[in-house]
Structures are given as C-alpha cells and as structure tokens.
Design an enzyme around this catalytic site. Structure first.
Site, PDB file in Angstrom:
ATOM      1  N   THR A 189       0.835  -1.205   0.000  1.00 54.46           N
ATOM      2  CA  THR A 189       0.000   0.000   0.000  1.00 54.46           C
ATOM      3  C   THR A 189       0.869   1.254   0.000  1.00 54.46           C
ATOM      4  O   THR A 189       0.578   2.226  -0.709  1.00 54.46           O
ATOM      5  CB  THR A 189      -0.922   0.016   1.227  1.00 54.46           C
ATOM      6  OG1 THR A 189      -1.704  -1.177   1.269  1.00 54.46           O
ATOM      7  CG2 THR A 189      -1.863   1.215   1.175  1.00 54.46           C
ATOM      8  N   LEU A 212       2.089   1.660   7.754  1.00 59.52           N
ATOM      9  CA  LEU A 212       2.977   0.740   8.455  1.00 59.52           C
ATOM     10  C   LEU A 212       2.172  -0.399   9.066  1.00 59.52           C
ATOM     11  O   LEU A 212       1.091  -0.182   9.618  1.00 59.52           O
ATOM     12  CB  LEU A 212       3.722   1.495   9.562  1.00 59.52           C
ATOM     13  CG  LEU A 212       4.881   0.781  10.264  1.00 59.52           C
ATOM     14  CD1 LEU A 212       5.997   0.488   9.265  1.00 59.52           C
ATOM     15  CD2 LEU A 212       5.402   1.656  11.401  1.00 59.52           C
ATOM     16  N   GLY A 213       2.697  -1.615   8.981  1.00 56.21           N
ATOM     17  CA  GLY A 213       2.013  -2.759   9.570  1.00 56.21           C
ATOM     18  C   GLY A 213       2.735  -4.051   9.262  1.00 56.21           C
ATOM     19  O   GLY A 213       3.533  -4.129   8.328  1.00 56.21           O
ATOM     20  N   TYR A 242      -4.954  -9.346  16.434  1.00 61.40           N
ATOM     21  CA  TYR A 242      -4.845  -8.426  15.297  1.00 61.40           C
ATOM     22  C   TYR A 242      -5.879  -7.298  15.370  1.00 61.40           C
ATOM     23  O   TYR A 242      -5.504  -6.113  15.380  1.00 61.40           O
ATOM     24  CB  TYR A 242      -4.948  -9.212  13.990  1.00 61.40           C
ATOM     25  CG  TYR A 242      -4.605  -8.405  12.766  1.00 61.40           C
ATOM     26  CD1 TYR A 242      -3.281  -8.246  12.363  1.00 61.40           C
ATOM     27  CD2 TYR A 242      -5.594  -7.785  12.013  1.00 61.40           C
ATOM     28  CE1 TYR A 242      -2.950  -7.494  11.244  1.00 61.40           C
ATOM     29  CE2 TYR A 242      -5.280  -7.033  10.894  1.00 61.40           C
ATOM     30  CZ  TYR A 242      -3.960  -6.898  10.510  1.00 61.40           C
ATOM     31  OH  TYR A 242      -3.646  -6.147   9.395  1.00 61.40           O
ATOM     32  N   LYS A 269      -5.133  -3.238  16.290  1.00 62.66           N
ATOM     33  CA  LYS A 269      -5.527  -2.191  15.341  1.00 62.66           C
ATOM     34  C   LYS A 269      -6.494  -1.206  15.987  1.00 62.66           C
ATOM     35  O   LYS A 269      -6.394   0.016  15.803  1.00 62.66           O
ATOM     36  CB  LYS A 269      -6.166  -2.824  14.104  1.00 62.66           C
ATOM     37  CG  LYS A 269      -5.206  -3.636  13.245  1.00 62.66           C
ATOM     38  CD  LYS A 269      -4.169  -2.762  12.589  1.00 62.66           C
ATOM     39  CE  LYS A 269      -3.332  -3.542  11.600  1.00 62.66           C
ATOM     40  NZ  LYS A 269      -2.273  -2.730  10.971  1.00 62.66           N
TER      41      LYS A 269
END
Length: 347
Positions: A113, A173-174, A225, A229
C-alpha cells in the site's frame, strides 16, 4: 461388535459393499443388513458414485485455487491514471496548504500500500516534497523523483527534528504476527511504532494524519490483530489531530511478491480469486491501488465531511477509490453522509 469396523471409515465399508455386490450378487442394502445382523449397527451405506462426485468437487475446487491468481481480481483504481483534472486539483491544493509549500511523509513506503501511495502522491504533484520514513529506502524510479526524500529512522528512538515542517502524514505501516515472530513484536510495530510516530508528527504541527487500519478493528476484541488495530486507532484519535482519516480495508490485494505473508498471501492470491465468480472480491477487500487512491483523494479535498475524525470502512474505501475528479471535484464516489462516521457515531 469388533471396534475396528465402527471406526474404520467409509473406504473399508465401500470395499465391503462392492465385494459383496460383485462376488455374491447381493445389493448394497442387503450388505448393510448382513453387517447389522453381525452387530455392526453403526455402519451407513455410502455408495461409490457419491464418493466419486465428492472427489470431483474437491478436485475442481483445488484446481481453481491452484490456477487462480491476483490478476483475476478487479483493479479499478489501478486502471485509473492520474487525469489532467487531478493535476489541476493538486495545483490548487498546493496553493491552499502549507503557504504554497505542503510537505508530506509516509510511514511504511516499502509495503504494498505504501509503494502505491508514494507513486500516486509523486505522480499527482500534490506536495512539494514527500518524505519516506523507514529502515529501507523505497524502490522508486518514476515521475517527480526529485521530490522524494528518504530518512532512515529507528522507530524505537525517533528524533524531534526529523518531523519538522510537515503538513500531512500518511501511515501504511504494519506487519503480521507470523512475520514479526511473536505477539509482542507484532504489537511493537503496529502500536508502539505508529503511535510514537504520530505523536511526534502532532507535536510538530501536522494538520492531517491518514492511517491504514483494518476491517473489524476493535479495541475490545479478544483477537490480537483486530484488538491491536483498534487500540492504535484510539491512541491516535486521542492525540487530537486537526483532521484524522482512518481507512479500514479488508484483505489487501496486490501483485504477487517474493515475500510471503502466510495465510494472508494464500487467501489473497489463491482462495479469493478462485471464488470471485461467487463472491465479489470487493466484498472482502480492496486492491492496494484503490486504498492509496482513496487516501490521496481524501487528502486532496481536505478530508470528507470536514469533521475532526473520519472512518472509512472497506465499502467506503472502494467508493472513494473509484471516484473521478472533474474540474477539481471528486464525483461518483461515497457521499459524505455515507462515507464518514465520526468518533461518536462509531461508538
């Protein structure tokens, strides 16, 4: 009755039935009755024709998965080059922001992305400078490369002076738990690094911060997860940016890469394309080009709805990412009422 026949499975039973049918002239029904008389009352007749049909279905599904690819997924935004109207809108954007000198930074510009967003921001000419913060320099050799600057940073020890002079920030970012190696390492990237960088940006005057989160993000979730988030979203909201845009795409579709992301990669490249005839990929995710375009257009028009915080679910990312800019205005995508949900609405 002997235990082995109760747990041996259908394969043995089918062989028994076929043997009885062809050797003694008996039918499967007679064979079932004979076995029941011997004490095997739990056995059920499973004809060979049914087994062949099930095996055929399984093989067809497996073949579809093996032969499918991400190229089968619709890539509307990827097929939408930046138009002259978008270039004109970008020029107007530059005049209206940062005293004619708007500057942006990207976190995670080496990811799928992030790479798409970096290319689109530079192609459109929205900013006088685009800075990539990260451990590695992003691979870019496209238009307006002179506007790109890379700063190698240690996210565990960020320096205040590195964040001076930016008007906009984009965070792509991830990682995943499998790639990070542990739950603690995953949280360090997806929470500590992001919130730490956002805090520095806010302290140095960044007006608009755009964050890529995930569909289903919730700070109250029991799963690592979505919980991480969701907690990251809440922490960034608490910083009080003048404008905050949170994007929650589902699965991220992209061209297959050498780096594997485990189950995510298998779902993206094989399972979803294989079943695209039954369930549209847009229902379960977005192409990275679509997400990048939604982030760019949202920043271009100053944030949808004018609220302090806007949250875009997967369907909204799709709508905005497919908008057409005409005369400096985005047309044909999500309306403000449909696309924007402020913090109170989310709660």
């Amino acid at each position: 009755p002997p235990p082995p026949l109760r747990t041996c499975g259908h394969l043995f039973i089918r062989k028994e039935f076929l043997f009885m049918k062809f050797a003694s002239g008996g039918t499967p029904k007679q064979g079932t009755n004979d076995l029941k008389e011997k004490g095997h009352s739990s056995l059920v007749w499973w004809p060979a024709s049914r087994s062949i049909a099930v095996a055929a279905v399984v093989l067809c599904v497996a073949f579809s998965i093996m032969c499918s690819s991400t190229n089968d997924v619709v890539q509307d935004a990827a097929n939408m080059p930046i138009s002259e109207d978008e270039v004109s809108a970008a020029a107007a954007f530059r005049k209206a922001n940062g005293n004619g000198n708007p500057r942006a930074f990207i976190l995670g510009a080496t990811g799928e992305t992030g790479k798409a967003l970096l290319r689109q921001l530079l192609d459109s000419g929205m900013f006088s400078e685009v800075t990539s913060f990260g451990r590695r320099e992003p691979p870019y050799d496209g238009a307006n490369k002179r506007l790109l600057k890379h700063v190698t940073v240690d996210f565990s020890n960020l320096k205040d002076e590195e964040w001076e002079g930016f008007t906009h920030g984009f965070c792509c970012l991830g990682t995943t738990r499998a790639k990070a190696g542990s739950a603690e390492a995953f949280r360090k990237v997806d929470y500590d690094y992001i919130v730490g960088a956002a805090s520095k940006a806010k302290a140095k005057g960044v007006r608009h911060f755009s964050l890529v989160s995930s569909q289903g993000a919730s700070a109250s979730s029991w799963l690592l997860y979505p919980k991480t988030k969701g907690q990251t979203e809440e922490a960034v909201k608490a910083l009080g940016f003048e404008r905050l845009s949170i994007f929650r795409p589902g699965l991220l579709f992209y061209e297959k890469r050498e780096e594997s992301r485990g189950m995510e990669g298998f779902l993206v490249h094989k399972v979803v394309p294989a079943f695209s005839w039954m369930v549209s990929p847009k229902r379960v995710g977005s192409h990275v080009e679509t997400v990048a375009r939604a982030m760019r257009l949202d920043a271009l028009r100053g944030g949808v709805g004018g609220g302090a915080c806007a949250t875009f679910e997967n369907k909204d990312v799709q709508r905005i990412g497919e908008e057409v800019v005409v005369g400096g205005e985005a047309k044909g995508g999500a309306s403000e009422e449909a696309a924007v949900q402020d913090e109170e609405t989310q709660l």
